[in-house]
Design a protein around this motif. Structure first.
Motif, PDB file in Angstrom:
ATOM      1  N   UNK A 134     -32.782 -11.944  38.313  1.00  0.00           N
ATOM      2  CA  UNK A 134     -33.840 -12.661  37.522  1.00  0.00           C
ATOM      3  C   UNK A 134     -33.665 -12.558  35.960  1.00  0.00           C
ATOM      4  N   UNK A 135     -32.317 -12.270  35.525  1.00  0.00           N
ATOM      5  CA  UNK A 135     -32.150 -12.147  34.018  1.00  0.00           C
ATOM      6  C   UNK A 135     -32.015 -10.683  33.834  1.00  0.00           C
ATOM      7  N   UNK A 136     -31.322 -10.392  32.639  1.00  0.00           N
ATOM      8  CA  UNK A 136     -31.151  -9.137  32.211  1.00  0.00           C
ATOM      9  C   UNK A 136     -32.059  -8.623  31.060  1.00  0.00           C
ATOM     10  N   UNK A 137     -32.581  -7.360  31.155  1.00  0.00           N
ATOM     11  CA  UNK A 137     -33.234  -6.938  29.940  1.00  0.00           C
ATOM     12  C   UNK A 137     -32.933  -5.515  29.274  1.00  0.00           C
ATOM     13  N   UNK A 138     -32.428  -5.545  28.014  1.00  0.00           N
ATOM     14  CA  UNK A 138     -31.964  -4.375  27.641  1.00  0.00           C
ATOM     15  C   UNK A 138     -33.064  -3.831  26.931  1.00  0.00           C
ATOM     16  N   UNK A 139     -33.468  -2.628  26.900  1.00  0.00           N
ATOM     17  CA  UNK A 139     -34.532  -1.944  26.300  1.00  0.00           C
ATOM     18  C   UNK A 139     -33.611  -0.839  25.268  1.00  0.00           C
ATOM     19  N   UNK A 140     -34.116  -1.249  23.905  1.00  0.00           N
ATOM     20  CA  UNK A 140     -33.583  -0.586  22.901  1.00  0.00           C
ATOM     21  C   UNK A 140     -34.606   0.512  22.000  1.00  0.00           C
ATOM     22  N   UNK A 141     -34.291   1.744  22.400  1.00  0.00           N
ATOM     23  CA  UNK A 141     -35.227   2.679  22.056  1.00  0.00           C
ATOM     24  C   UNK A 141     -34.816   3.101  20.547  1.00  0.00           C
ATOM     25  N   UNK A 142     -35.668   3.294  19.758  1.00  0.00           N
ATOM     26  CA  UNK A 142     -35.488   3.602  18.097  1.00  0.00           C
ATOM     27  C   UNK A 142     -36.520   4.602  17.772  1.00  0.00           C
ATOM     28  N   UNK A 143     -36.164   5.021  16.354  1.00  0.00           N
ATOM     29  CA  UNK A 143     -37.264   5.571  15.651  1.00  0.00           C
ATOM     30  C   UNK A 143     -37.026   4.668  14.182  1.00  0.00           C
ATOM     31  N   UNK A 144     -38.294   4.888  13.605  1.00  0.00           N
ATOM     32  CA  UNK A 144     -38.352   4.109  12.014  1.00  0.00           C
ATOM     33  C   UNK A 144     -38.910   5.079  11.031  1.00  0.00           C
ATOM     34  N   UNK A 145     -38.371   4.876   9.931  1.00  0.00           N
ATOM     35  CA  UNK A 145     -39.095   6.039   9.003  1.00  0.00           C
ATOM     36  C   UNK A 145     -39.526   4.826   7.909  1.00  0.00           C
ATOM     37  N   UNK A 146     -40.824   5.054   7.411  1.00  0.00           N
ATOM     38  CA  UNK A 146     -41.160   4.129   6.382  1.00  0.00           C
ATOM     39  C   UNK A 146     -41.057   4.581   4.996  1.00  0.00           C
ATOM     40  N   UNK A 147     -41.256   4.062   4.000  1.00  0.00           N
ATOM     41  CA  UNK A 147     -41.188   4.360   2.800  1.00  0.00           C
ATOM     42  C   UNK A 147     -41.770   5.807   2.102  1.00  0.00           C
ATOM     43  N   UNK A 148     -42.694   6.301   2.988  1.00  0.00           N
ATOM     44  CA  UNK A 148     -43.341   7.672   2.418  1.00  0.00           C
ATOM     45  C   UNK A 148     -42.615   8.771   3.258  1.00  0.00           C
ATOM     46  N   UNK A 149     -41.744   8.471   4.386  1.00  0.00           N
ATOM     47  CA  UNK A 149     -41.039   9.291   4.967  1.00  0.00           C
ATOM     48  C   UNK A 149     -41.688   9.815   6.610  1.00  0.00           C
ATOM     49  N   UNK A 150     -42.638   8.887   6.742  1.00  0.00           N
ATOM     50  CA  UNK A 150     -43.218   9.044   7.995  1.00  0.00           C
ATOM     51  C   UNK A 150     -42.586   8.470   9.195  1.00  0.00           C
ATOM     52  N   UNK A 151     -42.561   8.827  10.174  1.00  0.00           N
ATOM     53  CA  UNK A 151     -41.712   8.226  11.328  1.00  0.00           C
ATOM     54  C   UNK A 151     -42.536   7.964  12.496  1.00  0.00           C
ATOM     55  N   UNK A 152     -42.047   7.042  13.357  1.00  0.00           N
ATOM     56  CA  UNK A 152     -42.498   6.306  14.740  1.00  0.00           C
ATOM     57  C   UNK A 152     -41.212   6.244  15.608  1.00  0.00           C
ATOM     58  N   UNK A 153     -41.524   6.220  16.827  1.00  0.00           N
ATOM     59  CA  UNK A 153     -40.559   5.660  18.020  1.00  0.00           C
ATOM     60  C   UNK A 153     -41.138   4.680  18.809  1.00  0.00           C
ATOM     61  N   UNK A 154     -39.942   3.906  19.147  1.00  0.00           N
ATOM     62  CA  UNK A 154     -40.673   2.569  19.972  1.00  0.00           C
ATOM     63  C   UNK A 154     -39.512   2.102  20.763  1.00  0.00           C
ATOM     64  N   UNK A 155     -39.782   1.090  21.696  1.00  0.00           N
ATOM     65  CA  UNK A 155     -38.875   0.436  22.339  1.00  0.00           C
ATOM     66  C   UNK A 155     -38.915  -0.850  22.675  1.00  0.00           C
ATOM     67  N   UNK A 156     -37.812  -1.917  22.192  1.00  0.00           N
ATOM     68  CA  UNK A 156     -37.916  -3.175  22.193  1.00  0.00           C
ATOM     69  C   UNK A 156     -36.914  -3.696  23.110  1.00  0.00           C
ATOM     70  N   UNK A 157     -37.402  -4.985  23.697  1.00  0.00           N
ATOM     71  CA  UNK A 157     -36.754  -5.607  24.742  1.00  0.00           C
ATOM     72  C   UNK A 157     -35.956  -6.749  24.092  1.00  0.00           C
TER      73      UNK A 157
END
Length: 183
Positions: A134-157
């Motif tokens: 039914x189609x392929x899905x890639x799950x990209x896990x990442x971290x992101x740092x904002x301009x104040x140095x704070x970070x978060x993590x997430x996953x995009x498809x």
């Protein structure tokens, strides 16, 4: 009033003024360096932006769909802007997919992901999917740092549709295969 306030200073001020109804007893605080810094903005309202975790929902993948499924690599870039209008510093941690790396009906090519040079905010993904699924899905896990140095993590498809007709939305059946081919 302008300046920087700590939670301790604000709670002390509230206690001195005898303000009640603030949601219960004061919480026990950790060491000073762990305290969230609060600021007073121009409208004299307290803002907790300095201690907030950035929203990884502001990070997007481009492109979100890979077409046609011709087994060629396409560069996918993750980017976004933080609450201050500055670009996130995004680092891709891993890429998984919901179909085997070298499965039936996908053209027998592997691996399905590779780094785009020395950049870690982009990756090259193979425009490939099984013709039997039914189609392929890639799950990209990442971290992101904002301009104040704070970070978060997430996953995009990012997906590769089965076709561009009635099955044009890839279905994520569980990303469990390492797209780089590491076992």
């Amino acid at each position: 009033m302008r300046g920087t306030w700590t939670k301790t200073a604000l709670f002390t001020l509230v206690a001195m003024l005898g303000v009640s109804g603030c949601g219960g007893p004061l919480e026990e605080e950790g060491p000073l360096e762990e305290q969230e810094e609060l600021t007073l903005d121009e409208g004299d309202e307290v803002s907790a932006l300095e201690g907030d975790k950035p929203s990884c929902k502001r990070v997007k993948a481009d492109p979100k769909l890979l077409w046609p499924p011709n087994h060629k690599f396409h560069t996918v870039t993750l980017s976004g802007k933080d609450d201050y209008g500055k670009p996130f510093k995004v680092t891709i941690k891993k890429v998984l997919q919901d179909e085997p790396v070298d499965g039936l009906g996908d053209g027998d090519t592997a691996p399905d992901a590779r780094w785009a040079g020395t950049y870690r905010d982009r990756v090259q993904l193979r425009a490939e999917r099984s013709g039997r699924e039914d189609g392929r899905v890639y799950c990209i896990t990442f971290s992101a740092k904002d301009s104040k140095g704070h970070t978060c993590t997430g996953t995009l498809e990012v997906g590769v549709p089965h076709d561009m007709g009635g099955h044009s939305t890839p279905v994520n059946s569980g990303c469990r295969y390492d797209s780089f081919g590491h076992y």
